[in-house]
Design a protein around this motif. Structure first.
Motif, PDB file in Angstrom:
ATOM      1  N   GLU A  76       0.830  -1.205   0.000  1.00 50.03           N
ATOM      2  CA  GLU A  76       0.000   0.000   0.000  1.00 50.03           C
ATOM      3  C   GLU A  76       0.866   1.258   0.000  1.00 50.03           C
ATOM      4  N   ARG A  77       1.989   1.208   0.727  1.00 48.00           N
ATOM      5  CA  ARG A  77       2.882   2.376   0.740  1.00 48.00           C
ATOM      6  C   ARG A  77       3.493   2.598  -0.644  1.00 48.00           C
ATOM      7  N   ARG A  78       3.961   1.521  -1.261  1.00 45.71           N
ATOM      8  CA  ARG A  78       4.567   1.664  -2.586  1.00 45.71           C
ATOM      9  C   ARG A  78       3.555   2.227  -3.591  1.00 45.71           C
ATOM     10  N   TYR A  79       2.333   1.753  -3.518  1.00 51.11           N
ATOM     11  CA  TYR A  79       1.285   2.264  -4.401  1.00 51.11           C
ATOM     12  C   TYR A  79       1.072   3.763  -4.174  1.00 51.11           C
ATOM     13  N   ALA A  80       0.922   4.162  -2.909  1.00 51.45           N
ATOM     14  CA  ALA A  80       0.678   5.575  -2.591  1.00 51.45           C
ATOM     15  C   ALA A  80       1.840   6.448  -3.038  1.00 51.45           C
ATOM     16  N   PHE A  81       3.065   5.984  -2.810  1.00 51.38           N
ATOM     17  CA  PHE A  81       4.236   6.771  -3.193  1.00 51.38           C
ATOM     18  C   PHE A  81       4.340   6.884  -4.708  1.00 51.38           C
ATOM     19  N   ALA A  82       3.985   5.825  -5.420  1.00 53.18           N
ATOM     20  CA  ALA A  82       4.016   5.881  -6.883  1.00 53.18           C
ATOM     21  C   ALA A  82       2.996   6.889  -7.411  1.00 53.18           C
ATOM     22  N   VAL A  83       1.810   6.885  -6.814  1.00 49.92           N
ATOM     23  CA  VAL A  83       0.784   7.848  -7.219  1.00 49.92           C
ATOM     24  C   VAL A  83       1.242   9.273  -6.934  1.00 49.92           C
ATOM     25  N   LEU A  84       1.774   9.497  -5.754  1.00 50.51           N
ATOM     26  CA  LEU A  84       2.240  10.835  -5.384  1.00 50.51           C
ATOM     27  C   LEU A  84       3.369  11.302  -6.302  1.00 50.51           C
ATOM     28  N   THR A  85       4.296  10.411  -6.605  1.00 50.79           N
ATOM     29  CA  THR A  85       5.393  10.766  -7.502  1.00 50.79           C
ATOM     30  C   THR A  85       4.875  11.110  -8.886  1.00 50.79           C
ATOM     31  N   GLY A  86       3.902  10.343  -9.366  1.00 52.51           N
ATOM     32  CA  GLY A  86       3.303  10.644 -10.656  1.00 52.51           C
ATOM     33  C   GLY A  86       2.595  11.984 -10.670  1.00 52.51           C
ATOM     34  N   LEU A 130       2.276  21.909  -5.422  1.00 59.79           N
ATOM     35  CA  LEU A 130       2.850  20.573  -5.578  1.00 59.79           C
ATOM     36  C   LEU A 130       4.101  20.626  -6.448  1.00 59.79           C
ATOM     37  N   ALA A 131       4.039  21.375  -7.543  1.00 55.28           N
ATOM     38  CA  ALA A 131       5.183  21.472  -8.447  1.00 55.28           C
ATOM     39  C   ALA A 131       6.369  22.150  -7.776  1.00 55.28           C
ATOM     40  N   GLY A 132       6.094  23.118  -6.908  1.00 56.61           N
ATOM     41  CA  GLY A 132       7.162  23.900  -6.317  1.00 56.61           C
ATOM     42  C   GLY A 132       7.577  23.481  -4.925  1.00 56.61           C
ATOM     43  N   ALA A 133       7.076  22.343  -4.444  1.00 56.01           N
ATOM     44  CA  ALA A 133       7.365  21.904  -3.076  1.00 56.01           C
ATOM     45  C   ALA A 133       8.816  21.459  -2.956  1.00 56.01           C
ATOM     46  N   THR A 134       9.652  22.296  -2.365  1.00 58.03           N
ATOM     47  CA  THR A 134      11.082  22.000  -2.289  1.00 58.03           C
ATOM     48  C   THR A 134      11.397  20.851  -1.337  1.00 58.03           C
ATOM     49  N   GLY A 135      10.468  20.524  -0.451  1.00 58.48           N
ATOM     50  CA  GLY A 135      10.713  19.431   0.481  1.00 58.48           C
ATOM     51  C   GLY A 135      10.100  18.107   0.064  1.00 58.48           C
ATOM     52  N   PHE A 136       9.490  18.057  -1.119  1.00 54.53           N
ATOM     53  CA  PHE A 136       8.726  16.866  -1.507  1.00 54.53           C
ATOM     54  C   PHE A 136       9.598  15.620  -1.573  1.00 54.53           C
ATOM     55  N   THR A 137      10.663  15.658  -2.339  1.00 62.37           N
ATOM     56  CA  THR A 137      11.457  14.452  -2.597  1.00 62.37           C
ATOM     57  C   THR A 137      12.064  13.902  -1.310  1.00 62.37           C
ATOM     58  N   GLU A 138      12.661  14.789  -0.511  1.00 61.15           N
ATOM     59  CA  GLU A 138      13.299  14.322   0.726  1.00 61.15           C
ATOM     60  C   GLU A 138      12.273  13.815   1.724  1.00 61.15           C
ATOM     61  N   THR A 139      11.128  14.466   1.796  1.00 62.49           N
ATOM     62  CA  THR A 139      10.085  14.016   2.725  1.00 62.49           C
ATOM     63  C   THR A 139       9.552  12.658   2.318  1.00 62.49           C
ATOM     64  N   LEU A 140       9.307  12.474   1.029  1.00 66.62           N
ATOM     65  CA  LEU A 140       8.810  11.185   0.553  1.00 66.62           C
ATOM     66  C   LEU A 140       9.848  10.090   0.790  1.00 66.62           C
ATOM     67  N   ARG A 141      11.112  10.399   0.517  1.00 64.39           N
ATOM     68  CA  ARG A 141      12.170   9.417   0.727  1.00 64.39           C
ATOM     69  C   ARG A 141      12.262   9.021   2.200  1.00 64.39           C
ATOM     70  N   ALA A 142      12.123   9.992   3.102  1.00 66.64           N
ATOM     71  CA  ALA A 142      12.209   9.709   4.533  1.00 66.64           C
ATOM     72  C   ALA A 142      11.053   8.842   5.012  1.00 66.64           C
ATOM     73  N   GLY A 143       9.935   8.859   4.262  1.00 67.27           N
ATOM     74  CA  GLY A 143       8.776   8.070   4.672  1.00 67.27           C
ATOM     75  C   GLY A 143       8.809   6.621   4.243  1.00 67.27           C
ATOM     76  N   ALA A 144       9.829   6.215   3.514  1.00 66.98           N
ATOM     77  CA  ALA A 144       9.874   4.869   2.958  1.00 66.98           C
ATOM     78  C   ALA A 144       9.871   3.779   4.024  1.00 66.98           C
ATOM     79  N   THR A 145      10.398   4.069   5.190  1.00 63.13           N
ATOM     80  CA  THR A 145      10.467   3.056   6.259  1.00 63.13           C
ATOM     81  C   THR A 145       9.540   3.374   7.421  1.00 63.13           C
TER      82      THR A 145
END
Length: 285
Positions: free
Chosen positions: A135-145, A194-209
């Motif tokens: 479920e996490r992988r699905y949500a992260f894929a949707v958010l990344t898209g 969403l396009a300009g969120a400077t913290g998006f990538t790092e925040t999403l990466r930190a949520g992986a675990t």
């Protein structure tokens, strides 16, 4: 009115400056509102006026989202750091122990603050952290898209799509069950956020675990889930109830992942009930 506040947060490199943007309105006990990843504090606009009749409402842009800059070098966009920043925010604004309501990432942060006894009550709307790995992988894929589309879509196209209910559905139906209710201006603004969120990538990466596995004893906790949540599916609410057995689990009919827009009156009532104000008044009668 919009304002900013700056303070220091401890890091391995020593104290680091953090600046957060927020809006503050209303009277009563303080209520802190926390948005989800990729969003901004304006996600709460549909319910702020209702809440402000009985609460002092502080809606904040999380670090790296909305009008808040990303965290400086030495501070990770992870849960401990964001929680520390929110704790410092409450101290700087002299909120004491506020009530807190959060959506998605904001719901997870609200539960973190509740577990640490930093708030009076927690209302978590479709909080992150109760997922399976699939479920996490699905949500992260949707958010990344969604993020990639927002980054690549020309502004004139976003504005043109936002002018019609069908176009607003194209842009926001992943998070809203009733996207046609969102104004064109709000849809354009949140697509740009969403396009300009400077913290998006790092925040999403930190949520992986990340998984939330602790009880939150000693304070009122409400977990509410949109029945039509397409990003974090409603069965995750059942897991949240199992982990936090004294929590009140509320179903939000007709609502998606960001329910404040889909049914403002219902969401505002859930938040006010969860913070105990209405129950206290009922006992006083």
């Amino acid at each position: 009115m919009s304002a900013t506040v700056s303070f220091e947060v401890t890091s391995p490199l020593g104290p680091q400056p953090v600046t957060l943007s927020y809006a503050r309105v209303g009277r009563g006990e303080p209520l802190l509102l926390l948005h989800g990843i990729g969003h901004h504090r304006q996600a709460w606009d549909p319910v702020v006026d209702i809440l402000a009749t009985e609460r002092e409402v502080i809606a904040v842009d999380l670090p790296g989202f909305g009008a808040s800059p990303a965290l400086p070098c030495g501070l990770a966009h992870d849960l401990p750091t964001m929680s520390a920043a929110l704790r410092a925010l409450c101290e700087e604004l002299e909120l004491g122990r506020p009530h807190v309501a959060g959506n998605s990432l904001g719901g997870l942060l609200a539960l973190e603050l509740g577990r640490d006894r930093l708030v009076r009550s927690v209302t978590a709307l479709s909080p992150a952290g109760f997922w399976t790995q699939g479920e996490r992988r699905y949500a992260f894929a949707v958010l990344t898209g969604m993020r990639r589309i927002a980054e690549r879509m020309p502004l004139p196209l976003v504005q043109r799509l936002a002018r019609s209910a069908a176009g607003r559905a194209v842009l926001t139906s992943t998070i809203y069950a009733r996207p046609g209710r969102r104004s064109a201006e709000a849809v354009v603004a949140e697509t740009l956020a969403l396009a300009g969120a400077t913290g998006f990538t790092e925040t999403l990466r930190a949520g992986a675990t990340v998984r939330f596995t602790d009880d939150v004893p000693g304070i009122p906790v409400t977990v509410a889930w949109g029945a039509k949540d397409r990003l974090l599916v409603p069965r995750q609410g059942v897991r949240a109830k199992q982990i936090i057995p004294r929590a009140r689990l509320v179903r939000l009919p007709g609502c998606g992942h960001v329910p404040m827009n889909d049914d403002p009156a219902l969401v505002a009532r859930v938040i006010l009930d969860g913070s105990g104000l209405r129950r206290d008044r009922a006992r006083a009668r």
